[in-house]
Design an enzyme around this catalytic site. Structure first.
Site, PDB file in Angstrom:
ATOM      1  N   ASN A 105       0.857  -1.194   0.000  1.00  0.00           N
ATOM      2  CA  ASN A 105       0.000   0.000   0.000  1.00  0.00           C
ATOM      3  C   ASN A 105       0.896   1.247   0.000  1.00  0.00           C
ATOM      4  O   ASN A 105       1.711   1.433   0.907  1.00  0.00           O
ATOM      5  CB  ASN A 105      -0.888  -0.047   1.255  1.00  0.00           C
ATOM      6  CG  ASN A 105      -1.823   1.147   1.349  1.00  0.00           C
ATOM      7  OD1 ASN A 105      -1.422   2.280   1.107  1.00  0.00           O
ATOM      8  ND2 ASN A 105      -3.063   0.905   1.703  1.00  0.00           N
ATOM      9  N   HIS A 134       0.923   6.252   1.730  1.00  0.00           N
ATOM     10  CA  HIS A 134       1.682   7.203   2.548  1.00  0.00           C
ATOM     11  C   HIS A 134       2.851   7.841   1.818  1.00  0.00           C
ATOM     12  O   HIS A 134       3.447   8.800   2.319  1.00  0.00           O
ATOM     13  CB  HIS A 134       2.062   6.561   3.881  1.00  0.00           C
ATOM     14  CG  HIS A 134       0.827   6.324   4.709  1.00  0.00           C
ATOM     15  ND1 HIS A 134       0.026   7.363   5.139  1.00  0.00           N
ATOM     16  CD2 HIS A 134       0.187   5.184   5.079  1.00  0.00           C
ATOM     17  CE1 HIS A 134      -1.030   6.871   5.775  1.00  0.00           C
ATOM     18  NE2 HIS A 134      -0.950   5.551   5.747  1.00  0.00           N
ATOM     19  N   HIS A 187      -5.687   3.800  -1.897  1.00  0.00           N
ATOM     20  CA  HIS A 187      -7.016   4.147  -1.374  1.00  0.00           C
ATOM     21  C   HIS A 187      -7.357   5.546  -1.870  1.00  0.00           C
ATOM     22  O   HIS A 187      -6.729   6.523  -1.460  1.00  0.00           O
ATOM     23  CB  HIS A 187      -6.951   4.097   0.163  1.00  0.00           C
ATOM     24  CG  HIS A 187      -8.255   4.348   0.848  1.00  0.00           C
ATOM     25  ND1 HIS A 187      -8.399   4.302   2.204  1.00  0.00           N
ATOM     26  CD2 HIS A 187      -9.491   4.645   0.366  1.00  0.00           C
ATOM     27  CE1 HIS A 187      -9.653   4.560   2.546  1.00  0.00           C
ATOM     28  NE2 HIS A 187     -10.338   4.782   1.434  1.00  0.00           N
ATOM     29  N   ARG A 200      -9.445   8.296  -1.365  1.00  0.00           N
ATOM     30  CA  ARG A 200     -10.389   8.794  -0.351  1.00  0.00           C
ATOM     31  C   ARG A 200     -11.200   9.943  -0.890  1.00  0.00           C
ATOM     32  O   ARG A 200     -10.744  10.670  -1.780  1.00  0.00           O
ATOM     33  CB  ARG A 200      -9.624   9.252   0.895  1.00  0.00           C
ATOM     34  CG  ARG A 200      -9.268   8.122   1.825  1.00  0.00           C
ATOM     35  CD  ARG A 200      -8.648   8.670   3.111  1.00  0.00           C
ATOM     36  NE  ARG A 200      -8.476   7.616   4.084  1.00  0.00           N
ATOM     37  CZ  ARG A 200      -9.307   7.385   5.097  1.00  0.00           C
ATOM     38  NH1 ARG A 200     -10.373   8.141   5.279  1.00  0.00           N
ATOM     39  NH2 ARG A 200      -9.081   6.400   5.938  1.00  0.00           N
ATOM     40  N   ARG A 253      -6.856  12.682   0.499  1.00  0.00           N
ATOM     41  CA  ARG A 253      -5.723  13.010   1.373  1.00  0.00           C
ATOM     42  C   ARG A 253      -4.480  12.179   1.034  1.00  0.00           C
ATOM     43  O   ARG A 253      -3.374  12.520   1.418  1.00  0.00           O
ATOM     44  CB  ARG A 253      -6.094  12.834   2.836  1.00  0.00           C
ATOM     45  CG  ARG A 253      -6.192  11.389   3.284  1.00  0.00           C
ATOM     46  CD  ARG A 253      -6.282  11.294   4.771  1.00  0.00           C
ATOM     47  NE  ARG A 253      -7.611  11.560   5.246  1.00  0.00           N
ATOM     48  CZ  ARG A 253      -8.148  10.945   6.315  1.00  0.00           C
ATOM     49  NH1 ARG A 253      -7.437  10.086   6.993  1.00  0.00           N
ATOM     50  NH2 ARG A 253      -9.370  11.197   6.692  1.00  0.00           N
ATOM     51  N   GLU A 310      -8.832   0.690  -3.163  1.00  0.00           N
ATOM     52  CA  GLU A 310      -9.740   0.747  -2.012  1.00  0.00           C
ATOM     53  C   GLU A 310     -10.665   1.936  -2.199  1.00  0.00           C
ATOM     54  O   GLU A 310     -10.202   3.049  -2.457  1.00  0.00           O
ATOM     55  CB  GLU A 310      -8.951   0.926  -0.719  1.00  0.00           C
ATOM     56  CG  GLU A 310      -8.100  -0.267  -0.362  1.00  0.00           C
ATOM     57  CD  GLU A 310      -7.298  -0.010   0.897  1.00  0.00           C
ATOM     58  OE1 GLU A 310      -7.485   1.026   1.550  1.00  0.00           O
ATOM     59  OE2 GLU A 310      -6.473  -0.857   1.223  1.00  0.00           O
ATOM     60  N   THR A 336      -8.484   3.953   8.438  1.00  0.00           N
ATOM     61  CA  THR A 336      -9.700   3.148   8.379  1.00  0.00           C
ATOM     62  C   THR A 336      -9.821   2.357   9.686  1.00  0.00           C
ATOM     63  O   THR A 336      -9.148   1.351   9.879  1.00  0.00           O
ATOM     64  CB  THR A 336      -9.654   2.199   7.163  1.00  0.00           C
ATOM     65  OG1 THR A 336      -9.197   2.953   6.046  1.00  0.00           O
ATOM     66  CG2 THR A 336     -11.016   1.626   6.861  1.00  0.00           C
ATOM     67  N   GLU A 356     -11.361  -8.981   3.169  1.00  0.00           N
ATOM     68  CA  GLU A 356     -10.087  -8.606   3.774  1.00  0.00           C
ATOM     69  C   GLU A 356     -10.357  -8.401   5.255  1.00  0.00           C
ATOM     70  O   GLU A 356     -11.212  -7.595   5.637  1.00  0.00           O
ATOM     71  CB  GLU A 356      -9.517  -7.336   3.137  1.00  0.00           C
ATOM     72  CG  GLU A 356      -8.215  -6.927   3.836  1.00  0.00           C
ATOM     73  CD  GLU A 356      -7.318  -6.035   3.014  1.00  0.00           C
ATOM     74  OE1 GLU A 356      -7.394  -6.056   1.772  1.00  0.00           O
ATOM     75  OE2 GLU A 356      -6.512  -5.308   3.633  1.00  0.00           O
ATOM     76  N   HIS A 401      -4.049  -4.092   7.777  1.00  0.00           N
ATOM     77  CA  HIS A 401      -4.176  -2.928   8.655  1.00  0.00           C
ATOM     78  C   HIS A 401      -3.270  -3.048   9.872  1.00  0.00           C
ATOM     79  O   HIS A 401      -3.444  -3.940  10.689  1.00  0.00           O
ATOM     80  CB  HIS A 401      -5.601  -2.643   9.136  1.00  0.00           C
ATOM     81  CG  HIS A 401      -5.725  -1.194   9.515  1.00  0.00           C
ATOM     82  ND1 HIS A 401      -6.064  -0.207   8.630  1.00  0.00           N
ATOM     83  CD2 HIS A 401      -5.466  -0.565  10.674  1.00  0.00           C
ATOM     84  CE1 HIS A 401      -6.036   0.954   9.223  1.00  0.00           C
ATOM     85  NE2 HIS A 401      -5.666   0.771  10.462  1.00  0.00           N
TER      86      HIS A 401
HETATM   87  N1  PXP Z   1      -6.035  -2.905   3.905  1.00  0.00           N
HETATM   88  C1  PXP Z   1      -7.024  -1.987   3.916  1.00  0.00           C
HETATM   89  C2  PXP Z   1      -8.364  -2.400   3.394  1.00  0.00           C
HETATM   90  C3  PXP Z   1      -6.781  -0.669   4.374  1.00  0.00           C
HETATM   91  O1  PXP Z   1      -7.789   0.226   4.369  1.00  0.00           O
HETATM   92  C4  PXP Z   1      -5.492  -0.330   4.808  1.00  0.00           C
HETATM   93  C5  PXP Z   1      -5.212   1.053   5.301  1.00  0.00           C
HETATM   94  O2  PXP Z   1      -5.521   1.995   4.355  1.00  0.00           O
HETATM   95  C6  PXP Z   1      -4.489  -1.312   4.741  1.00  0.00           C
HETATM   96  C7  PXP Z   1      -4.793  -2.589   4.316  1.00  0.00           C
HETATM   97  C8  PXP Z   1      -3.075  -1.007   5.111  1.00  0.00           C
HETATM   98  O3  PXP Z   1      -2.970  -0.662   6.446  1.00  0.00           O
HETATM   99  P1  PXP Z   1      -1.618  -0.089   7.006  1.00  0.00           P
HETATM  100  O4  PXP Z   1      -1.326   1.166   6.248  1.00  0.00           O
HETATM  101  O5  PXP Z   1      -1.897   0.137   8.436  1.00  0.00           O
HETATM  102  O6  PXP Z   1      -0.561  -1.135   6.757  1.00  0.00           O
END
Ligand code: PXP
Length: 240
Positions: A9, A12, A45, A47, A51, A72, A103, A153, A194
């Site tokens: 992901n 960030h 994601h 949003r 952001r 996402e 989330t 998930e 997550h």
């Molecule tokens: N999976 C989903 C569905 C998420 O919404 C997120 C966070 O945006 C993640 C995985 C990744 O989480 P993290 O950034 O805490 O590793």
């Protein structure tokens, strides 16, 4: 490809870019870098408040990335329209509140159930594989099947918090294992994500039946110190 897929992901990377309103660091560059470093997919994601990544990032990643990307989205008409247009191979439907930092939990499947059902079917007809981001509880797993999702998930946030705080996580781990078993029995592919770190991913990777891990915040943070390539390779050794 490994038995368990590793989804990286890159939201960030966009957060850092957006903090200064510049055009660097580039999420597209991070996505291509993740691909080169052994990721099986890239998660982004989009949003409502943009952001993290924005519509241009989505368009660029869709056109340049060779490995699948996982979009996402919240269950809204705006996101449905975008997802139908961009046709991502994988979509994960997530809850979204504007004020939250991240989330914070899984979807409430009893809220807007008919709308959820409608958008899942539309997106599936459009050839995207649909996953629902849910808490590891049995009702939500059964409901995901009723809603015709392809995958779930599991929100691992609670488990990861306990691991990070060195608290007893056995009950939460048991809850996740039971959820995975039921989902597999119902024919749902299981993903998890997550808050995952090396430590929590190592514990969950031992559960058979989880097919994909999606990892972002810790992975991008760790890469400040050891680089994205090395961090992905470290996770690759855990998620295999
Ligand atoms: N999976 C989903 C569905 C998420 O919404 C997120 C966070 O945006 C993640 C995985 C990744 O989480 P993290 O950034 O805490 O590793």
């Amino acid at each position: 490809m490994s038995k368990i897929r590793l989804g990286v992901n890159i939201d960030h990377v966009a957060t850092v870019r957006n903090a200064r309103g510049e055009n660097y660091p580039s999420p597209l560059r991070a996505a291509l870098f993740a691909q080169k470093s052994g990721a099986d997919s890239v998660t982004i994601h989009l949003r409502e408040d943009r952001r993290h990544i924005n519509d241009t990032d989505l368009k660029e990643i869709k056109s340049k990335l060779k490995i699948p990307f996982n979009l996402e989205i919240a269950a809204t008409n705006e996101m449905l329209k975008i997802a139908l247009k961009r046709r991502p191979p994988f979509i994960c439907i997530v809850p979204e509140k504007r004020q939250e930092i991240t989330t914070e939990g899984g979807l409430n499947l009893n809220f807007k159930k008919n709308f959820l059902k409608k958008i899942i079917n539309k997106l599936k007809k459009n050839k995207s594989r649909i996953s629902l981001f849910v808490e590891p509880n049995l009702n939500d797993i059964k409901e995901s099947k009723n809603l015709n999702a392809d995958c779930i998930e599991i929100h691992t946030g609670k488990f990861c918090n306990l691991v990070n705080k060195n608290k007893n996580y056995n009950n939460e781990l048991k809850r996740i294992k039971t959820a995975v078993t039921l989902a597999n029995k119902l024919g749902l592919e299981v993903h998890a994500g997550h808050g995952l770190t090396y430590k929590s991913a190592k514990i969950l990777a031992k559960i058979s039946g989880i097919k994909e891990f999606n990892i972002g915040h810790f992975l991008i943070g760790e890469s400040i110190f050891v680089g994205l390539n090395k961090t992905i390779k470290n996770f690759r050794k855990i998620v295999k």
